[in-house]
Design an enzyme around this catalytic site. Structure first.
Site, PDB file in Angstrom:
ATOM      1  N   ASP A 193     -11.746 -12.422  10.060  1.00 36.82           N
ATOM      2  CA  ASP A 193     -10.488 -12.412   9.082  1.00 36.82           C
ATOM      3  C   ASP A 193      -9.291 -13.102   9.588  1.00 36.82           C
ATOM      4  O   ASP A 193      -8.718 -12.172  10.383  1.00 36.82           O
ATOM      5  CB  ASP A 193     -10.415 -11.424   8.317  1.00 36.82           C
ATOM      6  CG  ASP A 193      -9.613 -11.409   7.084  1.00 36.82           C
ATOM      7  OD1 ASP A 193      -9.357 -12.620   6.430  1.00 36.82           O
ATOM      8  OD2 ASP A 193      -8.908 -10.630   6.570  1.00 36.82           O
TER       9      ASP A 193
ATOM     10  N   ASP B  60       2.406   1.771   3.334  1.00 39.41           N
ATOM     11  CA  ASP B  60       3.302   0.714   3.974  1.00 39.41           C
ATOM     12  C   ASP B  60       4.801   1.325   3.516  1.00 39.41           C
ATOM     13  O   ASP B  60       5.578   0.898   4.133  1.00 39.41           O
ATOM     14  CB  ASP B  60       3.130  -0.618   3.016  1.00 39.41           C
ATOM     15  CG  ASP B  60       2.009  -1.392   3.223  1.00 39.41           C
ATOM     16  OD1 ASP B  60       1.100  -0.929   4.305  1.00 39.41           O
ATOM     17  OD2 ASP B  60       1.456  -2.122   2.540  1.00 39.41           O
TER      18      ASP B  60
ATOM     19  N   ASP C 285      -1.221 -12.988   1.546  1.00 38.98           N
ATOM     20  CA  ASP C 285      -1.578 -12.043   2.241  1.00 38.98           C
ATOM     21  C   ASP C 285      -2.185 -12.486   3.622  1.00 38.98           C
ATOM     22  O   ASP C 285      -3.181 -13.091   3.858  1.00 38.98           O
ATOM     23  CB  ASP C 285      -2.927 -11.267   1.566  1.00 38.98           C
ATOM     24  CG  ASP C 285      -3.671 -10.153   2.443  1.00 38.98           C
ATOM     25  OD1 ASP C 285      -2.903  -9.704   3.137  1.00 38.98           O
ATOM     26  OD2 ASP C 285      -4.579  -9.850   2.046  1.00 38.98           O
TER      27      ASP C 285
ATOM     28  N   GLU D  48     -10.685  -6.884  -4.973  1.00 38.83           N
ATOM     29  CA  GLU D  48     -10.828  -7.734  -3.774  1.00 38.83           C
ATOM     30  C   GLU D  48     -12.140  -7.792  -3.135  1.00 38.83           C
ATOM     31  O   GLU D  48     -12.304  -6.662  -2.199  1.00 38.83           O
ATOM     32  CB  GLU D  48      -9.654  -7.632  -3.101  1.00 38.83           C
ATOM     33  CG  GLU D  48      -9.461  -8.762  -2.018  1.00 38.83           C
ATOM     34  CD  GLU D  48      -8.257  -8.340  -1.209  1.00 38.83           C
ATOM     35  OE1 GLU D  48      -7.002  -7.797  -1.610  1.00 38.83           O
ATOM     36  OE2 GLU D  48      -8.171  -9.326  -0.156  1.00 38.83           O
TER      37      GLU D  48
ATOM     38  N   HIS E  28     -11.352 -14.570   2.990  1.00 35.54           N
ATOM     39  CA  HIS E  28     -12.435 -13.854   2.697  1.00 35.54           C
ATOM     40  C   HIS E  28     -13.710 -14.613   2.192  1.00 35.54           C
ATOM     41  O   HIS E  28     -14.802 -14.502   2.627  1.00 35.54           O
ATOM     42  CB  HIS E  28     -12.209 -12.623   1.767  1.00 35.54           C
ATOM     43  CG  HIS E  28     -11.232 -11.614   2.230  1.00 35.54           C
ATOM     44  ND1 HIS E  28     -10.810 -10.722   1.754  1.00 35.54           N
ATOM     45  CD2 HIS E  28     -10.630 -11.596   3.522  1.00 35.54           C
ATOM     46  CE1 HIS E  28      -9.862 -10.064   2.184  1.00 35.54           C
ATOM     47  NE2 HIS E  28      -9.530 -10.487   3.444  1.00 35.54           N
TER      48      HIS E  28
ATOM     49  N   MET F 138       2.513  -5.726  -7.698  1.00 38.96           N
ATOM     50  CA  MET F 138       1.305  -5.190  -7.582  1.00 38.96           C
ATOM     51  C   MET F 138       1.525  -4.092  -6.441  1.00 38.96           C
ATOM     52  O   MET F 138       2.192  -4.124  -5.575  1.00 38.96           O
ATOM     53  CB  MET F 138       0.402  -6.282  -6.960  1.00 38.96           C
ATOM     54  CG  MET F 138      -0.873  -6.128  -6.537  1.00 38.96           C
ATOM     55  SD  MET F 138      -1.060  -5.416  -4.778  1.00 38.96           S
ATOM     56  CE  MET F 138      -1.501  -7.025  -3.764  1.00 38.96           C
TER      57      MET F 138
ATOM     58  N   LYS G  85     -14.739  -8.911   0.157  1.00 36.72           N
ATOM     59  CA  LYS G  85     -14.487  -9.344   1.529  1.00 36.72           C
ATOM     60  C   LYS G  85     -16.159  -9.057   2.171  1.00 36.72           C
ATOM     61  O   LYS G  85     -16.667  -8.073   1.715  1.00 36.72           O
ATOM     62  CB  LYS G  85     -13.415  -8.820   2.134  1.00 36.72           C
ATOM     63  CG  LYS G  85     -13.430  -9.133   3.622  1.00 36.72           C
ATOM     64  CD  LYS G  85     -12.152  -8.481   4.220  1.00 36.72           C
ATOM     65  CE  LYS G  85     -12.198  -8.859   5.653  1.00 36.72           C
ATOM     66  NZ  LYS G  85     -10.765  -8.310   6.340  1.00 36.72           N
TER      67      LYS G  85
ATOM     68  N   ASP H  89      -6.175 -14.512   8.120  1.00 33.76           N
ATOM     69  CA  ASP H  89      -5.094 -14.276   7.371  1.00 33.76           C
ATOM     70  C   ASP H  89      -3.869 -15.297   7.870  1.00 33.76           C
ATOM     71  O   ASP H  89      -2.787 -14.857   8.070  1.00 33.76           O
ATOM     72  CB  ASP H  89      -4.757 -12.876   7.367  1.00 33.76           C
ATOM     73  CG  ASP H  89      -5.689 -12.056   6.765  1.00 33.76           C
ATOM     74  OD1 ASP H  89      -6.468 -12.533   5.906  1.00 33.76           O
ATOM     75  OD2 ASP H  89      -5.499 -10.901   7.255  1.00 33.76           O
TER      76      ASP H  89
ATOM     77  N   HIS I  58       0.888  -1.286  -0.003  1.00 38.76           N
ATOM     78  CA  HIS I  58       0.137   0.078   0.029  1.00 38.76           C
ATOM     79  C   HIS I  58       0.919   1.153   0.111  1.00 38.76           C
ATOM     80  O   HIS I  58       1.982   1.086   0.518  1.00 38.76           O
ATOM     81  CB  HIS I  58      -0.743   0.338   1.106  1.00 38.76           C
ATOM     82  CG  HIS I  58      -1.743  -1.168   1.550  1.00 38.76           C
ATOM     83  ND1 HIS I  58      -1.202  -2.226   2.251  1.00 38.76           N
ATOM     84  CD2 HIS I  58      -3.025  -1.152   1.467  1.00 38.76           C
ATOM     85  CE1 HIS I  58      -2.147  -3.020   2.154  1.00 38.76           C
ATOM     86  NE2 HIS I  58      -3.336  -2.531   1.742  1.00 38.76           N
TER      87      HIS I  58
ATOM     88  N   GLU J  86      -9.315 -13.785  -2.107  1.00 41.18           N
ATOM     89  CA  GLU J  86      -8.652 -14.255  -0.959  1.00 41.18           C
ATOM     90  C   GLU J  86      -9.387 -15.316  -0.338  1.00 41.18           C
ATOM     91  O   GLU J  86     -10.452 -15.218  -0.143  1.00 41.18           O
ATOM     92  CB  GLU J  86      -8.330 -12.837   0.138  1.00 41.18           C
ATOM     93  CG  GLU J  86      -7.666 -13.501   1.247  1.00 41.18           C
ATOM     94  CD  GLU J  86      -7.388 -12.264   2.193  1.00 41.18           C
ATOM     95  OE1 GLU J  86      -6.876 -11.288   1.816  1.00 41.18           O
ATOM     96  OE2 GLU J  86      -7.708 -12.671   3.562  1.00 41.18           O
TER      97      GLU J  86
ATOM     98  N   ASP K 295      -4.787 -13.634  -3.591  1.00 39.24           N
ATOM     99  CA  ASP K 295      -4.476 -13.618  -1.766  1.00 39.24           C
ATOM    100  C   ASP K 295      -4.466 -14.893  -1.294  1.00 39.24           C
ATOM    101  O   ASP K 295      -5.459 -15.387  -1.089  1.00 39.24           O
ATOM    102  CB  ASP K 295      -5.391 -12.442  -1.323  1.00 39.24           C
ATOM    103  CG  ASP K 295      -4.901 -11.074  -1.664  1.00 39.24           C
ATOM    104  OD1 ASP K 295      -3.942 -10.986  -2.510  1.00 39.24           O
ATOM    105  OD2 ASP K 295      -5.262 -10.271  -0.942  1.00 39.24           O
TER     106      ASP K 295
HETATM  107  C1  GLT Z   1      -5.626  -5.730   4.269  1.00 36.11           C
HETATM  108  C2  GLT Z   1      -6.471  -6.666   3.932  1.00 36.11           C
HETATM  109  C3  GLT Z   1      -6.275  -7.603   2.648  1.00 36.11           C
HETATM  110  C4  GLT Z   1      -6.139  -6.691   1.541  1.00 36.11           C
HETATM  111  C5  GLT Z   1      -4.730  -5.913   1.523  1.00 36.11           C
HETATM  112  C6  GLT Z   1      -4.777  -4.915   0.491  1.00 36.11           C
HETATM  113  S1  GLT Z   1      -4.857  -4.757   2.998  1.00 36.11           S
HETATM  114  O1  GLT Z   1      -4.586  -6.523   4.880  1.00 36.11           O
HETATM  115  O2  GLT Z   1      -7.152  -7.310   5.123  1.00 36.11           O
HETATM  116  O3  GLT Z   1      -7.216  -8.559   2.514  1.00 36.11           O
HETATM  117  O4  GLT Z   1      -5.702  -7.847   0.622  1.00 36.11           O
HETATM  118  O5  GLT Z   1      -5.731  -3.877   0.563  1.00 36.11           O
HETATM  119 MN    MN Z   2      -7.801 -11.248   4.883  1.00 36.95          MN
HETATM  120 MN    MN Z   3      -6.279  -9.578   0.928  1.00 35.75          MN
END
Ligand code: GLT
Ligand code: MN
Ligand code: MN
Length: 404
Positions: free
Chosen positions: A268, A70, A300, A194, A233, A101, A196, A270, A67, A230, A258
């Protein structure tokens, strides 16, 4: 005791060690995640992007994504920006890393507490466009060819706050405008949206891959826009990620992905790629590898909050190693003569019907419609048939376990 050859080979060989050609990438925000959550403060120190580039390169990654903030802090002066960007470019060059990206942080600053492109406040929406254009410039300067849009706070806590139809129009306005911005500047850039379903808002617009795909075809430049699905998500909505990705692939819309993991429908998480849903990640890797997808394999995810610096690198290495292990498992599954034989048997059938269906694929004709309407089918026999999926699935499971 003598172990089967596959096992000794797996435990001793280095065939799973990541290489640049595997195209593994990490967000700068992933390895730099400091472990803050709604109930606890940071547990790890700030990680300098230059160190992330160095460490990830040593571990075998191909590139990093970021980002805007970042890399360049929200309130950096132009001089600071230039210094940071030049140090970062040097690090990319020194460690042979790319930036495929980039994306915009439209969720962290309090100004975005009601969203960005869909916020009710027109100043916030206009500011979001400005911030994104600047972030696109930065991403392109560092080589990005894919630009991700994660909705962040594009959604509601109270349904009373926004007209959901107007919100969709606002999102479309923004994406259309930014497509034109990229074209106007001659940027070689594609957008990846993306989805979510929720978090940080109670409900986010464009909840799933399917919502995003439908939206894309309403844009002015659908050819420029695809998805960045992702794992976590889609699993938050209880959906089958493999099927969502397959639909994106079939539509030519898988522009980025992702990879991470998630324990079912909840917040979420991750998690490290392949740390939970091993079977579904096996089929995901098989799909990606067999589909010809040649974009980045982007992680991610972040390390458990319990981890220190070493734990972060163990996490990153684990994501990549597990992908390579699953790729090899998928290859062996597809090459297994018994699997091939069984799949051939399962898919075989009446020769006339096979040929009619290949005509159906080619398209409608009255003659074909009449042929199908007049045909006789033995529905009883069809209902009595066994499909041998128990045997087939067990073969997949045994491949995953590494005993075939
Ligand atoms: C954040 C989010 C992710 C996105 C990122 C890109 S930022 O961590 O939870 O799923 O992919 O904006
Ligand atoms: Mn996530
Ligand atoms: Mn993501």
């Amino acid at each position: 005791m003598t172990l089967p050859p596959q096992l000794t080979q797996e435990s001793t060989s280095d065939q799973y060690t990541p290489r640049k050609e595997d195209k593994f990438t990490f967000g700068l925000w992933t390895v730099a995640n400091q472990g803050r959550d709604p109930f606890g403060d940071v547990v790890r120190p700030v990680l300098n992007p230059v160190r992330s580039v160095q460490k990830l390169s040593e571990l075998g990654a191909w590139g990093v994504n970021f980002h805007d903030n970042d890399l360049v802090p929200f309130d950096a002066t132009p001089a600071e920006r230039d210094r940071i960007v030049s140090d970062f470019k040097k690090a990319l060059n020194d460690y042979g890393m790319v930036v495929p990206m980039a994306t915009t942080n439209l969720f962290f600053h309090p100004a975005f507490k009601d969203g960005a492109f869909t916020a009710v406040d027109p100043s916030v929406r206009a500011f979001a466009l400005q911030k994104t254009m600047r972030a696109i410039d930065l991403g392109v300067e560092l080589g990005a060819q894919t630009y991700v849009f994660w909705g962040g706070r594009e959604g509601v806590d109270s349904e009373a706050s926004k007209d959901p139809v107007e919100a969709l129009k606002r999102m479309r306005d923004a994406i259309n405008f930014l497509c034109e911005y990229a074209i106007d500047n001659g940027y070689n850039l594609r957008f990846a949206l993306e989805p979510k379903p929720n978090e940080p808002r109670s409900d986010t617009y464009f909840a799933t891959i399917g919502h995003m795909l439908a939206f894309i075809y309403t844009l002015d430049h659908p050819e420029m826009v695809g998805v960045n699905p992702e794992v976590a998500h889609e699993h938050m909505s209880g959906l089958n990620f493999v099927h969502g990705v397959a639909q994106a692939i079939e539509a030519g819309k898988l522009f980025h992905i992702d990879l991470n993991d998630q324990k079912g429908p909840r917040f979420d998480q991750d998690l490290r790629f392949g740390s939970e849903n091993i079977k579904s990640m096996f089929f995901l890797v098989r799909l990606l590898e067999n589909s010809g997808y040649d974009g980045p394999r982007h992680f991610d995810a972040h390390a458990y909050r319990t981890e220190d610096d070493q734990g972060v690198w163990d996490f990153a290495a684990g994501c990549m190693r597990t992908y390579n292990i699953l790729r090899e498992k998928a290859r062996r599954f597809d090459a297994d003569p018994e699997v091939q034989q069984l799949l051939a048997t399962i898919n075989a059938g009446n020769a006339d019907h096979i040929s009619w269906l290949s005509e159906v694929r080619k398209g409608y004709s009255k003659e074909l419609a009449n042929k199908l309407k007049e045909a006789t089918f033995d529905a009883t026999a069809l209902g009595q048939r066994g499909y041998q999926y128990e045997k087939l699935d067990q073969m997949a499971v045994e491949h995953i376990f590494g005993i075939r």
